[in-house]
Design an enzyme around this catalytic site. Sequence first.
Site, PDB file in Angstrom:
ATOM      1  N   ARG A 153       0.810  -1.218   0.000  1.00  0.00           N
ATOM      2  CA  ARG A 153       0.000   0.000   0.000  1.00  0.00           C
ATOM      3  C   ARG A 153       0.847   1.273   0.000  1.00  0.00           C
ATOM      4  O   ARG A 153       0.327   2.367  -0.131  1.00  0.00           O
ATOM      5  CB  ARG A 153      -0.939   0.003   1.204  1.00  0.00           C
ATOM      6  CG  ARG A 153      -1.927  -1.167   1.132  1.00  0.00           C
ATOM      7  CD  ARG A 153      -2.977  -1.077   2.176  1.00  0.00           C
ATOM      8  NE  ARG A 153      -3.829   0.077   1.901  1.00  0.00           N
ATOM      9  CZ  ARG A 153      -4.717   0.563   2.740  1.00  0.00           C
ATOM     10  NH1 ARG A 153      -4.873   0.011   3.912  1.00  0.00           N
ATOM     11  NH2 ARG A 153      -5.447   1.593   2.421  1.00  0.00           N
ATOM     12  N   CYS A 154       2.155   1.109   0.150  1.00  0.00           N
ATOM     13  CA  CYS A 154       3.077   2.244   0.244  1.00  0.00           C
ATOM     14  C   CYS A 154       3.726   2.509  -1.114  1.00  0.00           C
ATOM     15  O   CYS A 154       4.343   1.614  -1.703  1.00  0.00           O
ATOM     16  CB  CYS A 154       4.146   1.953   1.293  1.00  0.00           C
ATOM     17  SG  CYS A 154       5.457   3.179   1.371  1.00  0.00           S
ATOM     18  N   THR A 155       3.630   3.725  -1.596  1.00  0.00           N
ATOM     19  CA  THR A 155       4.207   4.093  -2.884  1.00  0.00           C
ATOM     20  C   THR A 155       5.713   3.872  -2.908  1.00  0.00           C
ATOM     21  O   THR A 155       6.247   3.297  -3.863  1.00  0.00           O
ATOM     22  CB  THR A 155       3.901   5.573  -3.206  1.00  0.00           C
ATOM     23  OG1 THR A 155       2.485   5.748  -3.221  1.00  0.00           O
ATOM     24  CG2 THR A 155       4.476   5.985  -4.545  1.00  0.00           C
TER      25      THR A 155
END
Length: 113
Positions: free
Chosen positions: A9-11
């Site tokens: 979920r983390c860019t």
Amino acid sequence: MITIYHNPRCTKSREGLCEIENLNQSFKIRKYLDEPFSEEELKEVIKKLNIKPIELVRTKEAIWIENFKGKNLSDIEIIKAMLHYPKLIERPIVINGDKAVIARPKDKINEVL
């Protein structure tokens, strides 16, 4: 073997994973929110990173601000906080043997190759 501790979920974590995929080397992905660290594993990662536990904490995370900001915590208390709230752990972490980096920016991955 290269290991990336990853949060999809983390860019920044996705960017790090993409960088590793482009290396054409074998690697494994550890989604540390789904498969949490044990205390010993987290201590070992911190040792490989050669940092203090607080340097692995996402101090702008709401969980940190609401529960821990401004408190004088020992290294063990900080590690316990990360174990209880793995979302606090900075990402991605890339490990290759005894070398490790927090791959922010993703170019830091080159330091462990």
